[in-house]
Design a protein around this motif. Structure first.
Motif, PDB file in Angstrom:
ATOM      1  N   TYR A   1      46.759 -91.274 -70.775  1.00  0.00           N
ATOM      2  CA  TYR A   1      46.195 -92.713 -71.166  1.00  0.00           C
ATOM      3  C   TYR A   1      44.997 -92.463 -72.466  1.00  0.00           C
ATOM      4  O   TYR A   1      44.298 -92.393 -71.713  1.00  0.00           O
ATOM      5  N   ILE A   2      45.259 -93.148 -73.292  1.00  0.00           N
ATOM      6  CA  ILE A   2      44.220 -92.657 -74.187  1.00  0.00           C
ATOM      7  C   ILE A   2      44.065 -94.459 -74.845  1.00  0.00           C
ATOM      8  O   ILE A   2      44.832 -95.060 -75.410  1.00  0.00           O
ATOM      9  N   LYS A   3      42.820 -95.419 -74.567  1.00  0.00           N
ATOM     10  CA  LYS A   3      42.008 -96.129 -74.691  1.00  0.00           C
ATOM     11  C   LYS A   3      41.326 -95.993 -76.071  1.00  0.00           C
ATOM     12  O   LYS A   3      40.442 -95.841 -75.381  1.00  0.00           O
ATOM     13  N   ALA A   4      41.657 -96.861 -77.309  1.00  0.00           N
ATOM     14  CA  ALA A   4      40.546 -96.543 -78.264  1.00  0.00           C
ATOM     15  C   ALA A   4      40.405 -98.570 -78.481  1.00  0.00           C
ATOM     16  O   ALA A   4      41.570 -99.034 -78.779  1.00  0.00           O
ATOM     17  N   GLN A   5      38.852 -98.417 -78.487  1.00  0.00           N
ATOM     18  CA  GLN A   5      38.826 -99.853 -78.143  1.00  0.00           C
ATOM     19  C   GLN A   5      37.377 -99.761 -80.145  1.00  0.00           C
ATOM     20  O   GLN A   5      36.412 -98.840 -79.707  1.00  0.00           O
ATOM     21  N   THR A   6      38.255-100.376 -80.885  1.00  0.00           N
ATOM     22  CA  THR A   6      37.587-100.459 -81.732  1.00  0.00           C
ATOM     23  C   THR A   6      36.501-101.914 -82.220  1.00  0.00           C
ATOM     24  O   THR A   6      37.731-102.447 -82.271  1.00  0.00           O
ATOM     25  N   LYS A   7      35.631-101.938 -82.095  1.00  0.00           N
ATOM     26  CA  LYS A   7      34.758-103.203 -82.852  1.00  0.00           C
ATOM     27  C   LYS A   7      33.931-103.590 -83.271  1.00  0.00           C
ATOM     28  O   LYS A   7      33.221-103.130 -83.326  1.00  0.00           O
ATOM     29  N   CYS A   8      34.188-103.641 -84.630  1.00  0.00           N
ATOM     30  CA  CYS A   8      33.751-104.159 -86.208  1.00  0.00           C
ATOM     31  C   CYS A   8      32.800-105.822 -86.260  1.00  0.00           C
ATOM     32  O   CYS A   8      33.692-106.483 -85.841  1.00  0.00           O
ATOM     33  N   ARG A   9      31.512-105.995 -86.405  1.00  0.00           N
ATOM     34  CA  ARG A   9      31.401-106.595 -86.102  1.00  0.00           C
ATOM     35  C   ARG A   9      30.109-107.202 -87.671  1.00  0.00           C
ATOM     36  O   ARG A   9      30.503-106.167 -88.294  1.00  0.00           O
ATOM     37  N   CYS A  10      30.853-108.411 -88.242  1.00  0.00           N
ATOM     38  CA  CYS A  10      30.221-108.826 -89.860  1.00  0.00           C
ATOM     39  C   CYS A  10      29.297-110.080 -89.854  1.00  0.00           C
ATOM     40  O   CYS A  10      29.925-111.205 -89.188  1.00  0.00           O
ATOM     41  N   ASN A  11      27.766-109.319 -89.357  1.00  0.00           N
ATOM     42  CA  ASN A  11      27.315-110.956 -89.341  1.00  0.00           C
ATOM     43  C   ASN A  11      27.490-112.156 -90.340  1.00  0.00           C
ATOM     44  O   ASN A  11      27.130-113.135 -89.732  1.00  0.00           O
ATOM     45  N   LEU A  12      27.250-111.500 -91.339  1.00  0.00           N
ATOM     46  CA  LEU A  12      27.878-112.189 -92.502  1.00  0.00           C
ATOM     47  C   LEU A  12      28.403-113.600 -92.248  1.00  0.00           C
ATOM     48  O   LEU A  12      28.284-114.497 -92.256  1.00  0.00           O
TER      49      LEU A  12
ATOM     50  N   SER B   1      53.935-103.162 -77.621  1.00  0.00           N
ATOM     51  CA  SER B   1      54.963-102.607 -77.057  1.00  0.00           C
ATOM     52  C   SER B   1      54.221-102.969 -75.422  1.00  0.00           C
ATOM     53  O   SER B   1      55.771-103.177 -74.028  1.00  0.00           O
ATOM     54  N   LEU B   2      53.022-102.827 -75.233  1.00  0.00           N
ATOM     55  CA  LEU B   2      53.145-102.637 -73.629  1.00  0.00           C
ATOM     56  C   LEU B   2      53.268-104.269 -73.328  1.00  0.00           C
ATOM     57  O   LEU B   2      54.181-104.244 -71.924  1.00  0.00           O
ATOM     58  N   LEU B   3      53.066-105.413 -74.129  1.00  0.00           N
ATOM     59  CA  LEU B   3      52.547-106.578 -74.001  1.00  0.00           C
ATOM     60  C   LEU B   3      54.643-106.886 -73.492  1.00  0.00           C
ATOM     61  O   LEU B   3      54.939-108.096 -72.588  1.00  0.00           O
ATOM     62  N   ASP B   4      55.092-106.236 -74.290  1.00  0.00           N
ATOM     63  CA  ASP B   4      56.702-106.874 -74.507  1.00  0.00           C
ATOM     64  C   ASP B   4      57.442-105.534 -73.557  1.00  0.00           C
ATOM     65  O   ASP B   4      58.578-106.352 -72.937  1.00  0.00           O
TER      66      ASP B   4
ATOM     67  N   ARG C   1      58.667-103.651 -67.225  1.00  0.00           N
ATOM     68  CA  ARG C   1      57.726-102.501 -66.782  1.00  0.00           C
ATOM     69  C   ARG C   1      56.273-101.687 -66.832  1.00  0.00           C
ATOM     70  O   ARG C   1      55.966-101.667 -66.170  1.00  0.00           O
ATOM     71  N   GLU C   2      56.259-102.317 -67.930  1.00  0.00           N
ATOM     72  CA  GLU C   2      55.614-101.036 -68.226  1.00  0.00           C
ATOM     73  C   GLU C   2      54.036-101.121 -68.731  1.00  0.00           C
ATOM     74  O   GLU C   2      52.628-101.626 -67.461  1.00  0.00           O
ATOM     75  N   LEU C   3      54.176-103.137 -68.704  1.00  0.00           N
ATOM     76  CA  LEU C   3      53.414-104.111 -68.286  1.00  0.00           C
ATOM     77  C   LEU C   3      52.449-104.196 -67.087  1.00  0.00           C
ATOM     78  O   LEU C   3      51.402-103.878 -66.443  1.00  0.00           O
ATOM     79  N   LYS C   4      54.037-103.892 -65.987  1.00  0.00           N
ATOM     80  CA  LYS C   4      53.375-104.339 -64.619  1.00  0.00           C
ATOM     81  C   LYS C   4      52.879-103.267 -63.995  1.00  0.00           C
ATOM     82  O   LYS C   4      52.119-103.652 -63.236  1.00  0.00           O
ATOM     83  N   THR C   5      53.223-101.875 -64.753  1.00  0.00           N
ATOM     84  CA  THR C   5      53.071-100.570 -64.150  1.00  0.00           C
ATOM     85  C   THR C   5      51.038-100.658 -64.845  1.00  0.00           C
ATOM     86  O   THR C   5      49.917-100.888 -63.670  1.00  0.00           O
ATOM     87  N   PHE C   6      50.605-101.210 -65.840  1.00  0.00           N
ATOM     88  CA  PHE C   6      49.805-101.814 -66.508  1.00  0.00           C
ATOM     89  C   PHE C   6      48.826-102.584 -65.438  1.00  0.00           C
ATOM     90  O   PHE C   6      47.355-102.000 -65.200  1.00  0.00           O
ATOM     91  N   VAL C   7      48.834-103.442 -64.744  1.00  0.00           N
ATOM     92  CA  VAL C   7      48.257-104.471 -64.060  1.00  0.00           C
ATOM     93  C   VAL C   7      48.565-104.063 -62.760  1.00  0.00           C
ATOM     94  O   VAL C   7      47.427-103.993 -62.420  1.00  0.00           O
ATOM     95  N   VAL C   8      49.556-103.671 -62.515  1.00  0.00           N
ATOM     96  CA  VAL C   8      49.788-103.802 -60.612  1.00  0.00           C
ATOM     97  C   VAL C   8      48.704-101.778 -60.168  1.00  0.00           C
ATOM     98  O   VAL C   8      48.204-102.198 -59.036  1.00  0.00           O
ATOM     99  N   ASP C   9      49.326-100.806 -61.065  1.00  0.00           N
ATOM    100  CA  ASP C   9      49.130-100.076 -59.994  1.00  0.00           C
ATOM    101  C   ASP C   9      47.803 -98.745 -60.975  1.00  0.00           C
ATOM    102  O   ASP C   9      48.309 -98.065 -59.997  1.00  0.00           O
ATOM    103  N   GLU C  10      47.782 -99.039 -61.825  1.00  0.00           N
ATOM    104  CA  GLU C  10      46.301 -98.804 -62.428  1.00  0.00           C
ATOM    105  C   GLU C  10      45.015 -98.897 -62.319  1.00  0.00           C
ATOM    106  O   GLU C  10      44.168 -98.446 -63.063  1.00  0.00           O
ATOM    107  N   GLY C  11      45.442-100.416 -61.976  1.00  0.00           N
ATOM    108  CA  GLY C  11      43.409-100.924 -61.193  1.00  0.00           C
ATOM    109  C   GLY C  11      43.368-101.398 -62.201  1.00  0.00           C
ATOM    110  O   GLY C  11      41.722-101.954 -62.324  1.00  0.00           O
ATOM    111  N   HIS C  12      43.634-101.651 -63.755  1.00  0.00           N
ATOM    112  CA  HIS C  12      43.167-102.722 -64.573  1.00  0.00           C
ATOM    113  C   HIS C  12      43.345-103.903 -63.794  1.00  0.00           C
ATOM    114  O   HIS C  12      42.699-104.759 -64.443  1.00  0.00           O
TER     115      HIS C  12
END
Ligand code: OGA
Ligand code: NI
Length: 399
Positions: A5-16, A47-50, A53-64
């Motif tokens: 499971y690789i979670k990549a989070q990219t956060k871009c901030r445009c101050n202007l 597709s995680l949200l759709d 079963r996968e969503l339940k695994t993410f929420v319930v079984d993986e500590g998220h």
């Protein structure tokens, strides 16, 4: 089979433009090695949200937990959490100008205070107390500790899931009973059953155990004062070793976390239920959202947060032991669209091995018993066999 499971989070901030863009990509490589064949699967957040079963695994079984889902900044509530309309709180039934009693405990030896506690337990089953003697610093510490626990990374929290926890007395859960709930509640909680200080030191999460134990210990004299007041009206003059065991022989403390929810009106934080305790001492933060049913009515009242106060409610065990004099009232927590909320209930219970029923002193007054004698652990097992459904647990003990 290996799952990466690789979670990549990219956060871009445009101050202007004061513009934030969050790109969350959840990539799941599932490498199946079966008879020499190899498949690689790619799953996006959409597709995680759709995929329920996968969503339940993410929420319930993986500590998220739902906290992890909330932090993905999803725009709409996944179907898994959309409660049928009858399970949501009907806001048109909330009466705004009424509230549960607030009792000042500074002179708890004053018979008037005792009377106010008994009256509230009879008429509302719920009340708030101020000047209760539990130091504010201890209360603040346990709130901080609750945040500290839930801020742990999922890999750390995962250790406390039932399937991984080395003891059945500590468990991290999402919803109420995810194995049974067909629609999940918007809540994560760590539930700790107190056995001994040694067990606390061995098994409770180190980020919060000292503060939680300190809070539990500092609440004990308050619990005794409350019970002492309540049993007087049951013709029991004082708390002795025997009745103390059945009234407060075991304690469970939960750390509840209700994260910000994208569509709070479609779900529940906690569905309508009554507690199975003798009484519950609830610490809530300043967010609000706890609603209590008015006795014998379709209406609900809000329990407004009061800084430093504690909320007390009668549970099913005391309704049974008092033969219905004290009321275990249905309550409900709504989800919140703007703020994370925490609460910390202490469930003061009989011991699992106790047989509970209307107390002899109450029956000796000539009352007809409304409830049977039941083994407390059977009663609790019955509660944990089904999703929250109002006040129906107590039917298990009705004559
Ligand atoms: C519970 C409960 C209320 C709250 O945990 O049983 O009712 O305000 N909690 O979190
Ligand atoms: Ni409750």
């Amino acid at each position: 089979m290996f799952d990466y499971y690789i979670k990549a989070q990219t956060k871009c901030r445009c101050n202007l433009l004061s513009f934030q863009l969050f790109i969350h990509t959840r990539i799941i490589f599932s490498v199946k090695v079966a008879r020499g064949s190899r498949t690689i699967r790619f799953t996006s957040m959409a597709s995680l949200l759709d995929n329920t079963r996968e969503l339940k695994t993410f929420v319930v079984d993986e500590g998220h937990g739902v906290k992890g889902l909330s932090e993905l900044k999803i725009k709409s509530l996944p179907e898994l959490f959309i409660q049928p309309i009858e399970k949501r709180l009907d806001m048109s039934k909330v009466v705004p100008y009424e509230s549960i009693p607030v009792i000042d405990m500074s002179n708890s030896d004053d018979p008037k205070v005792g009377e106010a506690i008994c009256d509230a337990a009879e008429k509302w089953g719920f009340f708030q107390i101020i000047n209760h003697g539990v130091p504010l610093s201890i209360i603040d510490d346990v709130k901080d500790a609750t945040y500290k626990f839930f801020m742990l990374p999922p890999e750390e929290k995962k250790k406390y899931l039932f399937k991984n926890s080395p003891t059945k007395n500590v468990r991290l859960v999402t919803s109420f009973i995810p194995e049974v709930d067909t629609v999940l509640e918007w809540k994560d909680y760590l539930s700790c059953f107190y056995v001994s200080d040694d067990e606390v030191n061995s098994f409770w999460p180190s980020v919060c155990r000292d503060q939680v134990l300190e809070y539990l210990k500092n609440s004990e004299s308050l619990i005794k004062r409350l019970l002492e007041a309540l049993i007087k009206r049951l013709d029991i003059p004082k708390l002795d070793d025997k009745n103390k065991a059945i009234l407060m022989g075991s304690m469970r403390i939960n750390l509840n976390y209700y994260p910000v929810c994208p569509n709070p009106e479609l779900t529940v934080g906690v569905g309508g239920h009554s507690d199975v305790s003798t009484l519950t001492v609830l610490l809530q933060d300043e967010t609000g959202g706890l609603y209590v049913r008015k006795l014998d009515s379709e209406n609900w009242v809000h329990v407004p947060p009061i800084k430093g106060s504690l909320t007390i409610n009668i549970g099913d065990a005391l309704q049974i032991m008092s033969n219905g004099l004290y009321k275990s009232i249905e309550h409900h927590v709504v989800a919140n669209g703007n703020k994370n909320r925490i609460s910390v209930p202490i469930f003061v219970n009989p011991r699992p091995s106790d047989v509970i029923g209307p107390l002899a002193q109450v029956i000796n007054r000539g009352e007809k018993a409304l409830y049977k004698q039941v083994l407390y652990s059977d009663y609790v097992k019955h509660f944990y066999r089904k999703s929250h459904n109002g006040k129906d647990t107590i039917d298990f003990a009705k004559v």
